[in-house]
Design a protein around this motif. Structure first.
Motif, PDB file in Angstrom:
ATOM      1  N   UNK A 144       0.845  -1.191   0.000  1.00  0.00           N
ATOM      2  CA  UNK A 144       0.000   0.000   0.000  1.00  0.00           C
ATOM      3  C   UNK A 144       0.884   1.246   0.000  1.00  0.00           C
ATOM      4  N   UNK A 145       0.732   2.070  -1.027  1.00  0.00           N
ATOM      5  CA  UNK A 145       1.453   3.340  -1.113  1.00  0.00           C
ATOM      6  C   UNK A 145       0.518   4.448  -0.650  1.00  0.00           C
ATOM      7  N   UNK A 146       0.968   5.233   0.326  1.00  0.00           N
ATOM      8  CA  UNK A 146       0.132   6.308   0.865  1.00  0.00           C
ATOM      9  C   UNK A 146       0.701   7.655   0.431  1.00  0.00           C
ATOM     10  N   UNK A 147      -0.038   8.352  -0.425  1.00  0.00           N
ATOM     11  CA  UNK A 147       0.370   9.685  -0.854  1.00  0.00           C
ATOM     12  C   UNK A 147       1.615   9.729  -1.717  1.00  0.00           C
ATOM     13  N   UNK A 148       1.859   8.694  -2.524  1.00  0.00           N
ATOM     14  CA  UNK A 148       3.046   8.687  -3.393  1.00  0.00           C
ATOM     15  C   UNK A 148       2.947   9.812  -4.424  1.00  0.00           C
ATOM     16  N   UNK A 149       4.088  10.479  -4.724  1.00  0.00           N
ATOM     17  CA  UNK A 149       4.067  11.661  -5.586  1.00  0.00           C
ATOM     18  C   UNK A 149       4.939  11.551  -6.835  1.00  0.00           C
ATOM     19  N   UNK A 150       5.913  10.659  -6.830  1.00  0.00           N
ATOM     20  CA  UNK A 150       6.862  10.600  -7.940  1.00  0.00           C
ATOM     21  C   UNK A 150       6.568   9.381  -8.823  1.00  0.00           C
ATOM     22  N   UNK A 151       6.258   9.588 -10.107  1.00  0.00           N
ATOM     23  CA  UNK A 151       5.928   8.452 -10.975  1.00  0.00           C
ATOM     24  C   UNK A 151       7.074   7.458 -11.130  1.00  0.00           C
ATOM     25  N   UNK A 152       8.311   7.941 -11.093  1.00  0.00           N
ATOM     26  CA  UNK A 152       9.453   7.027 -11.199  1.00  0.00           C
ATOM     27  C   UNK A 152       9.515   6.099  -9.989  1.00  0.00           C
ATOM     28  N   UNK A 153       9.227   6.647  -8.812  1.00  0.00           N
ATOM     29  CA  UNK A 153       9.234   5.825  -7.604  1.00  0.00           C
ATOM     30  C   UNK A 153       8.085   4.818  -7.604  1.00  0.00           C
ATOM     31  N   UNK A 154       6.906   5.256  -8.025  1.00  0.00           N
ATOM     32  CA  UNK A 154       5.762   4.342  -8.092  1.00  0.00           C
ATOM     33  C   UNK A 154       6.070   3.203  -9.065  1.00  0.00           C
ATOM     34  N   UNK A 155       6.654   3.558 -10.210  1.00  0.00           N
ATOM     35  CA  UNK A 155       7.027   2.533 -11.180  1.00  0.00           C
ATOM     36  C   UNK A 155       8.077   1.584 -10.641  1.00  0.00           C
ATOM     37  N   UNK A 156       9.046   2.125  -9.879  1.00  0.00           N
ATOM     38  CA  UNK A 156      10.109   1.288  -9.296  1.00  0.00           C
ATOM     39  C   UNK A 156       9.531   0.326  -8.268  1.00  0.00           C
ATOM     40  N   UNK A 157       8.565   0.793  -7.474  1.00  0.00           N
ATOM     41  CA  UNK A 157       7.910  -0.086  -6.495  1.00  0.00           C
ATOM     42  C   UNK A 157       7.195  -1.222  -7.216  1.00  0.00           C
ATOM     43  N   UNK A 158       6.444  -0.875  -8.258  1.00  0.00           N
ATOM     44  CA  UNK A 158       5.704  -1.886  -9.005  1.00  0.00           C
ATOM     45  C   UNK A 158       6.648  -2.912  -9.637  1.00  0.00           C
ATOM     46  N   UNK A 159       7.771  -2.447 -10.153  1.00  0.00           N
ATOM     47  CA  UNK A 159       8.714  -3.365 -10.793  1.00  0.00           C
ATOM     48  C   UNK A 159       9.362  -4.298  -9.762  1.00  0.00           C
ATOM     49  N   UNK A 160       9.689  -3.752  -8.582  1.00  0.00           N
ATOM     50  CA  UNK A 160      10.260  -4.583  -7.516  1.00  0.00           C
ATOM     51  C   UNK A 160       9.250  -5.635  -7.065  1.00  0.00           C
ATOM     52  N   UNK A 161       7.996  -5.240  -6.954  1.00  0.00           N
ATOM     53  CA  UNK A 161       6.951  -6.199  -6.587  1.00  0.00           C
ATOM     54  C   UNK A 161       6.875  -7.326  -7.607  1.00  0.00           C
ATOM     55  N   UNK A 162       6.878  -6.953  -8.889  1.00  0.00           N
ATOM     56  CA  UNK A 162       6.801  -7.956  -9.944  1.00  0.00           C
ATOM     57  C   UNK A 162       8.018  -8.881  -9.929  1.00  0.00           C
ATOM     58  N   UNK A 163       9.201  -8.322  -9.651  1.00  0.00           N
ATOM     59  CA  UNK A 163      10.429  -9.119  -9.583  1.00  0.00           C
ATOM     60  C   UNK A 163      10.315 -10.257  -8.579  1.00  0.00           C
ATOM     61  N   UNK A 164       9.714  -9.966  -7.415  1.00  0.00           N
ATOM     62  CA  UNK A 164       9.727 -10.933  -6.317  1.00  0.00           C
ATOM     63  C   UNK A 164       8.377 -11.596  -6.058  1.00  0.00           C
ATOM     64  N   UNK A 165       7.380 -11.325  -6.912  1.00  0.00           N
ATOM     65  CA  UNK A 165       6.137 -12.094  -6.838  1.00  0.00           C
ATOM     66  C   UNK A 165       5.027 -11.502  -6.009  1.00  0.00           C
ATOM     67  N   UNK A 166       5.118 -10.225  -5.623  1.00  0.00           N
ATOM     68  CA  UNK A 166       4.017  -9.561  -4.919  1.00  0.00           C
ATOM     69  C   UNK A 166       3.203  -8.815  -5.969  1.00  0.00           C
ATOM     70  N   UNK A 167       1.988  -9.255  -6.223  1.00  0.00           N
ATOM     71  CA  UNK A 167       1.269  -8.770  -7.398  1.00  0.00           C
ATOM     72  C   UNK A 167       0.087  -7.858  -7.087  1.00  0.00           C
ATOM     73  N   UNK A 168      -0.084  -7.480  -5.825  1.00  0.00           N
ATOM     74  CA  UNK A 168      -1.228  -6.628  -5.492  1.00  0.00           C
ATOM     75  C   UNK A 168      -0.757  -5.290  -4.939  1.00  0.00           C
ATOM     76  N   UNK A 169      -0.995  -4.229  -5.709  1.00  0.00           N
ATOM     77  CA  UNK A 169      -0.604  -2.881  -5.327  1.00  0.00           C
ATOM     78  C   UNK A 169      -1.855  -2.041  -5.087  1.00  0.00           C
TER      79      UNK A 169
END
Length: 268
Positions: A12-37
């Motif tokens: 759960x991202x609360x108040x995220x503001x930077x699209x690069x950071x949001x994308x990096x979080x999503x990519x890290x999740x996908x890398x390690x198998x966490x698929x619900x954002x």
């Protein structure tokens, strides 16, 4: 690693503001198998632009937006906040990443777990933290505690994935040992009914929130809470209820009790 090994985890991202950071979080999740954002009050531009993140487009397309944190974690039985600590006063138990990952891995076996990350600038607010059972931090050096949001998420996802994978390999090893001739656990006597899975399940936050709302209303009507102190009392009550870490059946009983008390107060 199989994708479904972290199926009971939601980030759960609360108040995220930077699209690069949001994308990096999503990519890290996908890398390690966490698929619900899930995103709470995301900065609209960041959320829209992040959906072009390389390798995580499918995950971001399925991501859900929520207006408030209570709704975002309603179906979770454990909510863990992440923090760099810094100079703020902690009102929750604080655990290191290794211990935290072990406890999260154990809880994911029986229910959904939410791991919260705050905004890049402010982190999680005190109100956000009041929805957490406990907090977790990555052991960085004292001179430079804070991490980039995407990096922090990647470290946490790696540790959770590693922990789940280690547990799964340990379970397979035990099964192989049994097949080599070790005696299995004794069977239960005939006539003894198996225990219901419901008995060991922890309460979801939707039920705990309903308990809090009913109890807060009862405290208002009884005169225990002054109007000017209501916001502070609500946060304190929310934290207290999470410290109880109630099982689902107990939470339903407590909710019924509080509602009966509230009904009685309303009759007077």
């Amino acid at each position: 690693m199989k994708m479904n090994q972290l199926k009971n985890l939601c980030v759960v991202l609360v108040g995220a503001r930077n699209p690069l950071n949001v994308g990096a979080v999503a990519r890290a999740m996908s890398n390690f198998g966490a698929m619900e954002l899930r995103a709470v009050r995301p900065y609209e531009k960041a959320w829209r632009e992040a959906k072009s993140a390389v390798g995580a487009g499918e995950l971001l397309a399925r991501a859900k937006e929520f207006a408030d944190l209570a709704e975002a974690v309603a179906d979770c039985s454990l909510v863990v906040g992440t923090t760099a600590v810094g100079n703020r006063e902690m009102k929750h138990p604080l655990r290191g990443l290794d211990e935290g990952a072990r406890l999260i891995g154990k809880r994911m076996q029986t229910g959904r777990v939410a791991v919260l990350f705050g905004s890049e600038k402010w982190g999680l607010s005190n109100e956000d933290l009041s929805y957490c059972h406990w907090l977790m931090r990555i052991p960085t050096r004292v001179e430079h505690r804070s991490m980039n949001l995407g990096q922090a998420a990647a470290v946490v996802m790696y540790e959770l994935g590693r922990r789940v994978r280690t547990n799964a390999e340990g379970a397979k090893g035990s099964q192989r040992t049994l097949r080599r001739g070790e005696k299995p656990a004794p069977l239960k006597p005939k006539g003894v009914a198996p225990k219901s899975g419901k008995r060991g399940e922890f309460a979801e936050m939707e039920t705990v929130e309903r308990i809090g709302e009913a109890l807060l209303e009862a405290l208002r009507k009884s005169g225990y809470i002054a109007a000017r102190g209501e916001a502070t009392a609500e946060e304190k009550l929310r934290r207290m209820l999470r410290r109880f870490s109630m099982q689902a059946a107990d939470a339903e009983v407590l909710l019924g009790m509080v509602r009966k008390i509230l009904w009685k107060l309303e009759q007077e």
